[in-house]
Design an enzyme around this catalytic site. Structure first.
Site: not given
Ligand SMILES: *[C@@H]1O[C@H](CO)[C@@H](O)[C@H](O)[C@H]1NC(C)=O
Ligand SMILES: *[C@@H]1O[C@H](CO)[C@@H](O)[C@H](O)[C@H]1NC(C)=O
Ligand SMILES: *[C@@H]1O[C@H](CO)[C@@H](O)[C@H](O)[C@H]1NC(C)=O
Ligand SMILES: *[C@@H]1O[C@H](CO)[C@@H](O)[C@H](O)[C@H]1NC(C)=O
Ligand SMILES: *[C@@H]1O[C@H](CO)[C@@H](O)[C@H](O)[C@H]1NC(C)=O
Ligand SMILES: *[C@@H]1O[C@H](CO)[C@@H](O)[C@H](O)[C@H]1NC(C)=O
Length: 927
Positions: A604, A606-609, A611, A625, A721
């Site tokens: 995956g 995401g906005g933060f990094g 996975v 993550k 979120d």
């Protein structure tokens, strides 16, 4: 007659066109319609669908040829039927770029009225005007600030218009929309109307005037009067009035004295007027202020239009005040003749936009007024970039097909919107800015070198390195260029003499290394070592500096190496000693590498990094993550957050197994969820579809997880979120919430760009914008959206056939078709009808605009629980029961109101509830 637009480059052509246009103007006197020279643009209209407007008879064209960026949009279906005119139905919105400009052809030095209209129409389904947040963007006329468009608290169908009277600075006039970070700018229509040179003698190339209000008085049925009644298509608003206001009218023509050609007011406007009842003589007080326009900083220029239209020979005399200041004393209007009063070019301070007409002692009749205009000062201090430079840059832009988002409008002006990569010279304050440097390094340029650069007489520094330029280097007559960097392209020789000579004379710094031409030439310009007589001096200075720096650097490295263990050179040396006071395993970077098999399998992003999938020594599967490096720098909140997370334990919340923390990498290690996330399941492929009961169970799981965060943690944890990608599913399809707390931890890093970043588009609590306060109700709102997705299988924002926010789509479908039309087709009608209604009710309840009307998660949980036994009984039914809830019917449309406040017996005031400067039109259905 309309002009055909072409984009002329050469001033000669513009000249010819200007002459032609003048001819057209002259012919116009002999039978051409007054609309000659009008440009009418319906923004967002599909190309090649021009039409004649039914009210004005004017032809409106699509905006495609006048603007570059933006997206075509349509007002929301619910308002289309009541649209006041065609122009309001479509619009163009500008989510990208801080400034977006329309460019309209004009005649240099000519006076124009430029009007822009705005009808939001809830085109994006986000209810932006009424969600309690500020909805504001700016307008520029050319390179100068014109006015702000403040749509806060406007009904979505309202039409707002802005006008400016301006002198064309060149062969085009541009109007730009500027993003203030308080909502996406948009525009519904744009109109350019030529004025006579004699008109409004208060504006010139350095001063424009913006419309604050323009109204006519008397008993007039039309809400606005414009073309064809007004040859210049000015919009005159009408004010209905009540006793003791008196409307009077005449059928006699009201004349304009020869030579008074400043305003050219249509006679029919002057044939109507407002006065006071004879029994109530005294004072007319009125204000044209509008709550959405900040008058305090404006400097106003009022123009009063009077004509005595009383048939007898009256004695009418009055004084005229602006905000208490006497402007004109003992004025008596002339019979059937226009008298326009204004203070020539004097702008007044009048924060409440209040005016007063006061009968004098000797007068036998009360004051009267036929029409008034109020303008405000728009300074045109900023100069446009030198026209030649502009044209050359536009040639370059076309030549290389550059679609840079901020290469819009004037290249240098105003300074803060200048084109990226350009450096301009503003030093001569009364001269147009010039372009002195162009940096298009690594911009993906293809093809030959554009000649336009060499025509720019102020250009000193040109950097086109690291592109794909091909062909030979043209034999330029270089003017002002001092540095030209063409390195790392595909240019071939020979190098023209003109360039070589300047290089050899030391007038030009030429860089060509990394081009095929350098396979033949071995001069310094083909090596990236700089050599020059001047440069030897530079070397004399730089070498010692570099040596010292090297020494320092070596010392640092030496120190670091001693500190860290030498075997894990890469990252281990960043490992910090301080450990968290948490009961969690701490992984090293090396361990992470091991369990993720060198970060091989991404599950995956995401906005933060990213996975990654991983496997612990004991065989447990985990999700790792890894936070992006850019986030790490700003992640001061990260560690406390990990501590919080380590204390949160609930079956519907993802379990943190461990973390990794060093300067190079921050990572969180979670249990691996084999069924992925809810979004993938409800919108993934058709191979697997959740049934109704499974959906409700997952909804309950998620609700319980949130309830725990809200109710069982002190202080409450706001997830911030909540969305379907953050609801994971384990192998038994148990819903598990992930990513909680992270958004809060990264608040500072991600909200400075825009206020909408504290969540995901489509899931955002509309009230958040108003208060910027996060409450547990923020999550309830997002959960409502998740619930709607679970029911409908649709994304939170639907794009086809038009943009719809999911709650509005659901309302719309329920109102227009029936509730069964919203259900995910993949359920194949296998769902419980009664529970459907209840879940929809619950979801709609969660997405109430006002937070206090939303239920708490505890209530949500118990309401879902009530539904589950019904499902468990297996009472599936596909039969339709049309119970309809229709929130749209309940919508009460705000009525336009004119406030009249009588002050005592002596003074009567009227106040316009709206003004031209910020005007609002209600749709008159069935007009
Ligand atoms: C928009 O917001 C207002 C105020 O919160 C509300 O009354 C109205 O129903 C909303 N309209 C839509 C279409 O969501
Ligand atoms: C001119 O530009 C400057 C910045 O470049 C800006 O601050 C100023 O407001 C502009 N003036 C006008 C009248 O728009
Ligand atoms: C306004 O004009 C209409 C006709 O256009 C007329 O019927 C009506 O009486 C007028 N009202 C007043 C107050 O003069
Ligand atoms: C014009 O004024 C007369 C009274 O003087 C009134 O009867 C008539 O209705 C008015 N017409 C309009 C259009 O207001
Ligand atoms: C915009 O309009 C709203 C509503 O009238 C007002 O509260 C706000 O102060 C205005 N903002 C600006 C910057 O004019
Ligand atoms: C403007 O209006 C406000 C409120 O109505 C009032 O307090 C203020 O004195 C007025 N200012 C002027 C200059 O009239």
């Amino acid at each position: 007659m309309m002009i055909n637009f072409i984009c002329w480059q050469s001033t000669k052509l513009a000249w010819i066109l200007a002459l032609l246009l003048n001819l057209v103007m002259m012919i116009q006197v002999h039978g051409q319609p007054a609309s000659s020279g009008f440009i009418s643009i319906d923004c967002g209209l599909r190309n090649s669908s021009s039409y004649n407007d039914s009210a004005t008879g004017l032809r409106f064209d699509p905006d495609g040829g006048f603007v570059e960026g933006g997206m075509r949009k349509q007002m929301s279906q619910e308002f289309i039927a009541n649209a006041r005119n065609e122009q309001q139905k479509t619009l163009r919105s500008f989510p990208g770029g801080s400034r977006n400009c329309y460019t309209l052809p004009s005649i240099i030095g000519k006076k124009y009225l430029l009007r822009a209209t705005f009808t939001y129409g809830n085109y994006d389904g986000l209810n932006k005007t009424l969600d309690g947040s500020l909805f504001l963007f700016g307008l520029h006329i050319g390179v100068n600030f014109w006015e702000a468009v403040n749509l806060t608290n406007y009904e979505p169908w309202a039409m707002v218009w802005k006008e400016v009277l301006t002198v064309a600075p060149s062969n085009s006039v541009s109007a730009c929309l500027v993003n203030f970070g308080s909502g996406i700018p948009f525009i519904s229509s744009l109109e350019l109307r030529p004025l006579e040179d004699t008109m409004y003698p208060f504006f010139n190339t350095s001063v424009s005037i913006g419309l604050y209000s323009r109204f006519r008085l008397g008993n007039v049925t039309d809400f606005i009067t414009r073309y064809p009644t007004d040859n210049y298509d000015r919009i005159w608003q009408n004010h209905a009035t009540e006793y003791p206001w008196m409307d009077i009218n005449t059928t006699n023509k009201v004349e304009t004295l020869p030579g008074n050609n400043f305003f050219n007011i249509p006679s029919v406007i002057m044939q109507n007027a407002l006065t006071l009842d004879m029994n109530n003589p005294g004072v007319i007080n009125y204000s044209t202020a509008h709550p959405n326009v900040d008058t305090k900083t404006l400097q106003l220029l009022p123009i009063f239009h009077f004509a005595e239209i009383n048939g007898s020979n009256p004695n009418r005399r009055f004084d005229i005040y602006s905000a208490g200041e006497l402007l004109f004393s003992g004025f008596s209007p002339s019979r059937f003749q226009v008298d326009s009063l204004y203070q020539n070019g004097r702008f007044l301070h009048n924060p409440n936009a209040t005016f007063r007409l006061k009968m004098t002692g000797t007068s036998t009749l009360p004051p009267l007024i036929n029409a008034q205009e109020v303008y405000f000062l728009v300074r045109m201090d900023n100069l446009t970039t030198d026209t030649k430079d502009v044209n050359y840059m536009k040639e370059v832009k076309n030549h290389y097909n550059l679609t840079r988002i901020n290469w819009n409008g004037d290249p240098c002006s105003p300074r803060e919107y200048s084109w990226e990569g350009l450096t301009c010279d503003y030093s001569k304050s009364n001269q147009n800015p010039r372009i002195v440097s162009v940096n298009l390094s690594a911009s993906g340029l293809k093809g030959g070198l554009a000649v336009s650069f060499m025509n720019m007489v102020s250009l000193e520094n040109l950097d086109l390195s690291h592109n794909n330029l091909t062909g030979a280097i043209p034999d330029y007559q270089l003017n002002s260029l001092k540095i030209i960097n063409l390195s790392n392209n595909q240019l071939v020789g020979p190098i023209p003499d003109s360039i070589l000579r300047r290089f050899q004379a030391g007038l030009l710094d030429l860089r060509l290394e990394g081009n095929p031409v350098c396979s033949k030439f071995k001069d310094t310009y083909c090596s990236n070592k700089k050599k020059n007589t001047i440069q030897t001096m530079v070397i004399a200075v730089t070498v010692p500096v570099v040596l010292v720096s090297l020494l320092v650097l070596m010392c640092i490295i030496w120190k670091l190496c001693w500190k860290g263990k030498s075997d894990h050179v890469d990252y281990a040396m960043y490992e910090e000693e301080t450990s968290l006071h948490v009961d969690l395993r701490r992984f090293t970077y090396i361990e992470l590498k091991l369990i993720t098999n060198d970060f091989q399998s991404i599950i995956g992003k995401g906005g933060f990094g990213i996975v990654y999938h991983g496997k612990l020594e004991n065989g447990d599967e985990v999700a790792v993550k890894v936070l992006m490096e850019t986030s790490i720098a700003e992640s001061t909140d990260f560690l406390p957050e990990v501590e919080t997370l380590s204390k949160v334990h609930h079956k519907n919340l993802v379990t943190l197994k461990g973390y990794c923390q060093n300067k190079k990498c921050l990572a969180l290690i979670y249990d691996f969820m084999s069924r992925g996330n809810l979004q993938q399941l409800i919108r993934g492929g058709d191979d697997y579809s959740l049934n109704w009961e499974q959906r409700l169970h997952i909804a309950l799981d998620a609700a319980q997880g949130l309830e725990y965060l809200h109710e069982s943690c002190t202080p409450s944890i706001v997830h911030r979120d909540v969305k379907t990608p953050n609801i994971l599913l384990d192998k038994n399809l148990v819903g598990i919430i992930s990513d909680f707390g992270l958004s809060r931890a990264f608040n500072d890093a991600h909200t400075h760009i825009s206020t909408v970043a504290a969540g995901t588009l489509g899931y955002l609590d509309p009230e958040y914008h108003a208060t910027f306060q996060l409450t547990v109700k923020t999550d309830v709102y997002s959960f409502g959206i998740v619930l709607l997705e679970i029911i409908t299988g649709q994304p939170p924002v639907l794009m086809e056939p038009q943009t719809f926010h999911l709650p509005n789509w659901v309302r719309y479908k329920i109102a227009m078709v029936n509730i069964h039309d919203i259900v995910d087709k993949r359920l194949l009608d296998q769902y419980d009808v009664s529970s459907l209604q209840s879940v929809v009710d619950l979801a709609m309840n969660c997405v109430e605009n006002v937070a206090i009307n939303r239920p708490a998660m505890t209530e949500v949980v118990s309401r879902i629980k009530e539904l589950l036994p019904v499902v468990a009984r297996g009472k599936f039914s596909g039969s339709a029961s049309t119970s309809s809830m229709n929130p749209m019917d309940a919508e009460i449309r705000r009525k336009f109101q004119l406030t009249i406040s009588g002050v005592g017996n002596e003074e009567k005031s009227f106040r316009s509830g709206y003004t031209g400067g910020m005007s609002e039109l209600i749709p008159l259905s069935g007009r």
